[in-house]
Design a protein around this motif. Structure first.
Motif, PDB file in Angstrom:
ATOM      1  N   GLU A  26       0.827  -1.197   0.000  1.00  0.00           N
ATOM      2  CA  GLU A  26       0.000   0.000   0.000  1.00  0.00           C
ATOM      3  C   GLU A  26       0.875   1.265   0.000  1.00  0.00           C
ATOM      4  N   ALA A  27       1.928   1.259   0.811  1.00  0.00           N
ATOM      5  CA  ALA A  27       2.823   2.420   0.876  1.00  0.00           C
ATOM      6  C   ALA A  27       3.531   2.641  -0.462  1.00  0.00           C
ATOM      7  N   VAL A  28       4.014   1.563  -1.071  1.00  0.00           N
ATOM      8  CA  VAL A  28       4.722   1.672  -2.350  1.00  0.00           C
ATOM      9  C   VAL A  28       3.781   2.207  -3.431  1.00  0.00           C
ATOM     10  N   GLU A  29       2.545   1.738  -3.453  1.00  0.00           N
ATOM     11  CA  GLU A  29       1.573   2.246  -4.427  1.00  0.00           C
ATOM     12  C   GLU A  29       1.309   3.734  -4.197  1.00  0.00           C
ATOM     13  N   PHE A  30       1.213   4.133  -2.931  1.00  0.00           N
ATOM     14  CA  PHE A  30       0.997   5.542  -2.588  1.00  0.00           C
ATOM     15  C   PHE A  30       2.176   6.397  -3.065  1.00  0.00           C
ATOM     16  N   TYR A  31       3.409   5.983  -2.737  1.00  0.00           N
ATOM     17  CA  TYR A  31       4.583   6.762  -3.132  1.00  0.00           C
ATOM     18  C   TYR A  31       4.739   6.799  -4.648  1.00  0.00           C
ATOM     19  N   SER A  32       4.381   5.707  -5.325  1.00  0.00           N
ATOM     20  CA  SER A  32       4.435   5.686  -6.793  1.00  0.00           C
ATOM     21  C   SER A  32       3.537   6.773  -7.371  1.00  0.00           C
ATOM     22  N   GLU A  33       2.346   6.885  -6.797  1.00  0.00           N
ATOM     23  CA  GLU A  33       1.401   7.894  -7.270  1.00  0.00           C
ATOM     24  C   GLU A  33       1.887   9.299  -6.935  1.00  0.00           C
ATOM     25  N   VAL A  34       2.334   9.508  -5.704  1.00  0.00           N
ATOM     26  CA  VAL A  34       2.787  10.827  -5.269  1.00  0.00           C
ATOM     27  C   VAL A  34       3.934  11.339  -6.134  1.00  0.00           C
ATOM     28  N   PHE A  35       4.922  10.460  -6.394  1.00  0.00           N
ATOM     29  CA  PHE A  35       6.136  10.902  -7.079  1.00  0.00           C
ATOM     30  C   PHE A  35       6.153  10.563  -8.568  1.00  0.00           C
ATOM     31  N   GLY A  36       5.082   9.975  -9.083  1.00  0.00           N
ATOM     32  CA  GLY A  36       4.989   9.683 -10.509  1.00  0.00           C
ATOM     33  C   GLY A  36       6.053   8.715 -10.986  1.00  0.00           C
ATOM     34  N   THR A  37       6.298   7.681 -10.203  1.00  0.00           N
ATOM     35  CA  THR A  37       7.310   6.695 -10.560  1.00  0.00           C
ATOM     36  C   THR A  37       6.743   5.306 -10.304  1.00  0.00           C
ATOM     37  N   VAL A  38       7.470   4.294 -10.685  1.00  0.00           N
ATOM     38  CA  VAL A  38       7.022   2.914 -10.443  1.00  0.00           C
ATOM     39  C   VAL A  38       8.094   2.176  -9.660  1.00  0.00           C
ATOM     40  N   SER A  39       7.656   1.169  -8.939  1.00  0.00           N
ATOM     41  CA  SER A  39       8.620   0.378  -8.177  1.00  0.00           C
ATOM     42  C   SER A  39       9.309  -0.626  -9.092  1.00  0.00           C
ATOM     43  N   ASP A  40      10.480  -1.051  -8.664  1.00  0.00           N
ATOM     44  CA  ASP A  40      11.190  -2.111  -9.359  1.00  0.00           C
ATOM     45  C   ASP A  40      10.475  -3.424  -9.065  1.00  0.00           C
ATOM     46  N   GLU A  41      11.044  -4.520  -9.504  1.00  0.00           N
ATOM     47  CA  GLU A  41      10.459  -5.834  -9.249  1.00  0.00           C
ATOM     48  C   GLU A  41      10.164  -6.006  -7.764  1.00  0.00           C
TER      49      GLU A  41
ATOM     50  N   LYS B 299       2.657 -13.368   0.887  1.00  0.00           N
ATOM     51  CA  LYS B 299       2.333 -12.250   0.001  1.00  0.00           C
ATOM     52  C   LYS B 299       3.009 -10.947   0.431  1.00  0.00           C
ATOM     53  N   LEU B 300       3.538 -10.915   1.663  1.00  0.00           N
ATOM     54  CA  LEU B 300       4.203  -9.701   2.149  1.00  0.00           C
ATOM     55  C   LEU B 300       5.459  -9.418   1.330  1.00  0.00           C
ATOM     56  N   ILE B 301       5.790  -8.143   1.212  1.00  0.00           N
ATOM     57  CA  ILE B 301       6.938  -7.740   0.400  1.00  0.00           C
ATOM     58  C   ILE B 301       8.242  -7.929   1.173  1.00  0.00           C
ATOM     59  N   MET B 302       9.135  -8.703   0.582  1.00  0.00           N
ATOM     60  CA  MET B 302      10.467  -8.898   1.150  1.00  0.00           C
ATOM     61  C   MET B 302      11.402  -7.775   0.690  1.00  0.00           C
ATOM     62  N   HIS B 303      11.222  -7.326  -0.564  1.00  0.00           N
ATOM     63  CA  HIS B 303      12.061  -6.239  -1.072  1.00  0.00           C
ATOM     64  C   HIS B 303      11.472  -5.666  -2.357  1.00  0.00           C
ATOM     65  N   THR B 304      11.517  -4.362  -2.441  1.00  0.00           N
ATOM     66  CA  THR B 304      11.307  -3.636  -3.685  1.00  0.00           C
ATOM     67  C   THR B 304      11.979  -2.279  -3.534  1.00  0.00           C
ATOM     68  N   SER B 305      12.047  -1.544  -4.610  1.00  0.00           N
ATOM     69  CA  SER B 305      12.681  -0.225  -4.557  1.00  0.00           C
ATOM     70  C   SER B 305      12.096   0.650  -5.655  1.00  0.00           C
ATOM     71  N   MET B 306      12.361   1.939  -5.550  1.00  0.00           N
ATOM     72  CA  MET B 306      11.981   2.885  -6.599  1.00  0.00           C
ATOM     73  C   MET B 306      12.904   4.093  -6.501  1.00  0.00           C
ATOM     74  N   ARG B 307      13.003   4.795  -7.597  1.00  0.00           N
ATOM     75  CA  ARG B 307      13.783   6.031  -7.609  1.00  0.00           C
ATOM     76  C   ARG B 307      12.824   7.201  -7.395  1.00  0.00           C
ATOM     77  N   ILE B 308      13.168   8.021  -6.430  1.00  0.00           N
ATOM     78  CA  ILE B 308      12.411   9.240  -6.157  1.00  0.00           C
ATOM     79  C   ILE B 308      13.390  10.392  -6.316  1.00  0.00           C
ATOM     80  N   SER B 309      13.124  11.261  -7.269  1.00  0.00           N
ATOM     81  CA  SER B 309      14.019  12.388  -7.582  1.00  0.00           C
ATOM     82  C   SER B 309      15.453  11.915  -7.811  1.00  0.00           C
ATOM     83  N   GLY B 310      15.587  10.746  -8.439  1.00  0.00           N
ATOM     84  CA  GLY B 310      16.903  10.228  -8.791  1.00  0.00           C
ATOM     85  C   GLY B 310      17.569   9.367  -7.732  1.00  0.00           C
TER      86      GLY B 310
END
Length: 136
Positions: free
Chosen positions: A15-30, A50-61
């Motif tokens: 839920e947090a990753v989806e929220f941050y993706s929307e806020v910052f206009g980016t997508v998470s990695d695998e 089903k819980l996330i063990m790891h993902t990442s995204m770039r926010i402002s680089g």
């Protein structure tokens, strides 16, 4: 060498990753889930898998990493941030880990994992959470 921020959640990482993706206009990695882990040492329910063990995204680089806490090991908000040190230099990584753990507490000693030849985690003497990851 790179240093990044690692945010840990109590089951609501997706839920947090989806929220941050929307806020910052980016997508998470695998997204890797606990169910993707190849080890059967830790029996997990279907919901826990089903819980996330790891993902990442770039926010402002900058790379921000995310995970849910390991099932049965909840985190306290405010203590759910860890600093991730990633290096291609294995010896430098080991030396830094051994210095950080002095006077602190090792959460996972340096070891080979399915994602890294050398990974470890420790809380330093000031209560700061650190993760060290060797990257080819």
């Amino acid at each position: 060498m790179a240093v990044g921020i690692y945010l840990i959640f109590n089951g609501n990482c997706r839920e947090a990753v989806e929220f941050y993706s929307e806020v910052f206009g980016t997508v998470s990695d695998e997204i890797m889930t606990f169910g993707d882990h190849p080890s059967s040492d830790y029996p997990l329910s279907e919901e826990e898998k089903k819980l996330i063990m790891h993902t990442s995204m770039r926010i402002s680089g900058d790379l921000i990493m995310f995970s849910d806490a390991f099932p049965g090991s909840p985190v306290t908000v405010g203590e759910n941030v860890s600093i991730m040190v990633t290096s291609k230099d294995m010896e430098e990584l080991k030396a830094q880990f051994h210095k950080i753990k002095e006077g602190g507490r090792v959460e996972m000693d340096l070891q080979e994992t399915f994602w890294s030849k050398c990974y470890g985690a420790a809380i330093d003497q000031f209560g700061v959470s650190w993760q060290f990851n060797h990257e080819e």
